[in-house]
Design a protein around this motif. Structure first.
Motif, PDB file in Angstrom:
ATOM      1  N   UNK A   1       0.847  -1.202   0.000  1.00 24.26           N
ATOM      2  CA  UNK A   1       0.000   0.000   0.000  1.00 24.26           C
ATOM      3  C   UNK A   1       0.883   1.253   0.000  1.00 24.26           C
ATOM      4  N   UNK A   2       1.932   1.246   0.849  1.00 27.91           N
ATOM      5  CA  UNK A   2       2.828   2.406   0.950  1.00 27.91           C
ATOM      6  C   UNK A   2       3.535   2.655  -0.376  1.00 27.91           C
TER       7      UNK A   2
ATOM      8  N   UNK B   1       3.259   5.926  -3.071  1.00 30.66           N
ATOM      9  CA  UNK B   1       4.393   6.697  -3.598  1.00 30.66           C
ATOM     10  C   UNK B   1       4.406   6.659  -5.127  1.00 30.66           C
TER      11      UNK B   1
ATOM     12  N   UNK C   1      -4.343   9.240   7.178  1.00 26.16           N
ATOM     13  CA  UNK C   1      -3.387   8.618   8.100  1.00 26.16           C
ATOM     14  C   UNK C   1      -3.757   8.886   9.558  1.00 26.16           C
ATOM     15  N   UNK C   2      -3.893  10.180   9.865  1.00 27.69           N
ATOM     16  CA  UNK C   2      -4.172  10.518  11.268  1.00 27.69           C
ATOM     17  C   UNK C   2      -5.592  10.088  11.667  1.00 27.69           C
TER      18      UNK C   2
ATOM     19  N   UNK D   1       1.808   8.959  -6.340  1.00 25.35           N
ATOM     20  CA  UNK D   1       2.307  10.332  -6.157  1.00 25.35           C
ATOM     21  C   UNK D   1       3.223  10.721  -7.318  1.00 25.35           C
TER      22      UNK D   1
ATOM     23  N   UNK E   1      -1.705  17.300  -6.518  1.00 23.53           N
ATOM     24  CA  UNK E   1      -0.656  16.950  -5.538  1.00 23.53           C
ATOM     25  C   UNK E   1      -0.984  17.541  -4.169  1.00 23.53           C
TER      26      UNK E   1
ATOM     27  N   UNK F   1      -3.740  15.542  -2.763  1.00 29.10           N
ATOM     28  CA  UNK F   1      -3.218  14.219  -2.411  1.00 29.10           C
ATOM     29  C   UNK F   1      -2.522  14.274  -1.050  1.00 29.10           C
ATOM     30  N   UNK F   2      -1.691  15.309  -0.882  1.00 29.92           N
ATOM     31  CA  UNK F   2      -0.933  15.433   0.376  1.00 29.92           C
ATOM     32  C   UNK F   2      -1.869  15.626   1.565  1.00 29.92           C
ATOM     33  N   UNK F   3      -2.824  16.543   1.406  1.00 29.84           N
ATOM     34  CA  UNK F   3      -3.745  16.818   2.509  1.00 29.84           C
ATOM     35  C   UNK F   3      -4.604  15.589   2.802  1.00 29.84           C
TER      36      UNK F   3
ATOM     37  N   UNK G   1      -3.944  12.439   2.184  1.00 27.83           N
ATOM     38  CA  UNK G   1      -3.142  11.379   2.806  1.00 27.83           C
ATOM     39  C   UNK G   1      -2.965  11.633   4.301  1.00 27.83           C
ATOM     40  N   UNK G   2      -2.662  12.898   4.619  1.00 31.05           N
ATOM     41  CA  UNK G   2      -2.450  13.246   6.025  1.00 31.05           C
ATOM     42  C   UNK G   2      -3.724  12.987   6.844  1.00 31.05           C
TER      43      UNK G   2
END
Lengths: 72, 499
Positions: free
Chosen positions: A25-26, A30, A59-60, A33, A48, A51-53, A55-56
């Motif tokens: 998955x990790x 990537x 995750x949290x 990305x 992008x 995607x970053x926001x 993902x964060x």
């Protein structure tokens, strides 16, 4: 060997299967990305950032769900 | 006085070896590594270190030769233990010093590779916050020493300091068998450094220099080569490390990032971030083709790949702690890659990584005493409180015998004689037990009134050994004195046995 050995092997196999899935998955995250580079430049910047926001948050959010789910 | 001041000033600022920008990191690391360093008792591996270091030199050599590690670390630990009465803090302090030295070496390698100041700072910051670094800085085992020696050899290879490279590589071989992998990997670094000088006959000169330097290191270690061959036969006969799978390789790499103390609810995120980071760094390195990044990636991945290849071709030997010297290279590579990012993305990376590291560090302080068998030591205290003259402790296996040795050496303790044809996986070999002075004895031939029978069955014990313990218990009157652990993997109880 004792039954504990085989229980341990089964535990290791389960653990390793989960870890392998998480690693795939990790790596997938990537690769995805990196593939965003091939989007048209106008999209690419916004995608992008999203995607970053995203993902964060995921995750949290997942960590929080596991934490509160694990509480009695 | 003026001359002295001038000398001090000059040496203090010496570009070659100054502490300049690294001392704040050393101070913080120092505080982190010393905080609660004595909170946990010596657990099995550390107690084994103490025991090996405690016996006379000849026994130490015989004992290590029949075990799985070379003797250098135990030799180093011996005077410290004897001087400070085997206190856990004193035994762990050398690891603190080696970990601090590693921090300094990271900065020197960063300079040698011409990494930017930002890259150095990020790498040093990650080193200081690393749960793995903290764990092994507080562990009386050889991994911090191995890391410092291998990194010293890497630095020597980059500087083409052949004598230093040879000596440090040889010492790393005498510290841990994984030193062989790192000798091969660092020989690659030396080859790269020599190649960069554009020699007249590139292949010949590079090959010759690497062969001389690497071969000399190997020659200095060669007296132990035969011993390693014998140790490999022991491992081939059965060992506790299980076959390599993709998941076990991920487990090794993840443990390298967080040691053992990431909270379970953060663990999935930890694995994703760790593996994502390695994947991302690999892509960045391959895309940039920057020589310094390729070299660091080599230092990160090559030792693990070698361990995996040996594990597949021969016997499973992949052990994450043995890969300790790869971690600083990973952080240097991360420093190189993050320093090239815009500030916002650097912040993003920090938001992902720092909470995971900090939570694992907090876990390190909170949970390590439990993980390091603090409860087992409490049982020993309670057992002492109930001790009567004529009592004896009988162990079904060496687990508690080793753990209790530093604090319970004054109590008479024996092990049930081992008559099983196969040894326990990763158990201590007969020759090592004899060299360390562990007593195997049939309890019925000894004089005792009451015996505390330490019954320990764990996954890597053979059925024959478990049956032997059950038979002893079944043939003597007994009652449960302490129930320590009872789950699907471990059964540990102490029975009070009478005749």
């Amino acid at each position: 060997m004792t039954p504990k050995f085989y229980a341990w092997l089964a535990h290791l196999a389960n653990r390793d299967a989960t870890l392998a899935k998480l690693a795939l998955f990790a790596i997938g995250l990537i690769v995805a990305w990196e593939l965003l580079r091939f989007m048209p430049p106008r999209w690419h910047v916004h995608l992008r950032a999203l995607y970053m926001v995203g993902f964060l948050l995921i995750m949290f959010g997942t960590a929080a769900l596991i934490y509160f789910g694990a509480q009695p | 006085m003026t001359t002295l001041t001038a000398k001090l000033t000059s040496w203090w600022r010496s570009r070659e070896d100054d502490l300049g920008d690294v001392w704040p990191f050393l101070l913080v690391a120092d505080a982190l590594y010393l905080f609660r360093i004595g909170a946990a008792p010596l657990w099995y591996d550390e107690a084994a270190s103490a025991w090996f270091a405690q016996v006379p030199l000849a026994n130490m050599i015989i004992g290590t030769a029949s075990d799985t590690h070379p003797p250098l670390y135990y030799l180093l630990l011996s005077p410290i233990g004897h001087l400070y009465n085997w206190s856990p803090i004193a035994l762990r302090l050398p690891s603190v010093l080696f970990a601090l030295l590693t921090l300094y070496l990271v900065r020197q390698i960063a300079r040698e590779l011409h990494l930017s100041q930002a890259a150095q700072t990020i790498a040093l910051g990650l080193m200081v916050l690393s749960p793995f670094q903290l764990h092994f800085a507080q562990e009386a085992r050889m991994y911090a020493l191995l890391q410092a020696l291998v990194l010293g050899a890497t630095l020597a290879a980059l500087r083409k300091q052949l004598l230093r490279f040879t000596l440090l590589s040889a010492l790393s071989l005498w510290t841990h068998n994984y030193g062989l992998f790192f000798l091969a990997v660092n020989s690659g670094v030396l080859a790269w450094s020599v190649w960069q000088t554009r020699p007249r006959w590139p292949v010949f000169e590079t090959g010759l220099i690497v062969a001389i330097a690497g071969g000399s290191a190997f020659a200095l270690w060669s007296p132990w080569a035969w011993v390693l061959y014998q140790q490999m036969r022991i491992v081939a006969g059965g060992y506790w490390i299980m076959p390599v799978t993709p998941g076990s390789a991920v487990f090794a790499l993840t443990n390298l990032m967080y040691a053992f103390t990431i909270p379970p609810w953060l663990a999935p995120m930890g694995v994703i971030v760790a593996m994502g980071l390695i994947a991302w760094l690999t892509i960045q390195t391959v895309r940039s083709r920057a020589p310094e990044a390729l070299l660091l990636l080599w230092l990160v991945l090559a030792p693990a790949l070698l361990a995996v290849i040996v594990s597949i071709v021969w016997r499973p030997i992949l052990l994450f702690r043995g890969l300790a010297p790869s971690l600083p290279a990973l952080f240097l590579l991360a420093g190189w890659a993050f320093a090239r990012l815009p500030r916002a993305r650097q912040l993003y990376a920090a938001i992902l990584i720092v909470p995971l590291f900090v939570s694992a560090i907090i876990g390190q302080y909170l949970w390590t005493p439990d993980q390091k068998s603090a409860e087992d030591q409490q049982v020993l205290d309670e057992l002492r409180a109930q001790w009567q003259a004529g009592d004896l402790i009988i162990h079904s296996s060496e687990g508690y015998l080793v753990e209790w040795h530093p604090r319970g050496a004054d109590l008479p303790q024996v092990m049930l004689p081992r008559t099983c044809p196969l040894g326990n996986l990763g158990g201590i070999a007969q020759a090592t037990r004899e060299a360390l002075g562990m007593v195997d004895a049939d309890p019925d031939t000894l004089s005792w009134r009451r015996a505390w029978f330490v019954y320990l069955v764990f996954p890597t014990i053979t059925q024959c050994d478990a049956d032997m313990a059950d038979t002893f218990l079944a043939t003597h009157p007994h009652r449960l004195a302490f129930a320590i652990q009872g789950d699907e993997f471990v059964e540990a109880n102490i029975w009070l046995v009478t005749r």
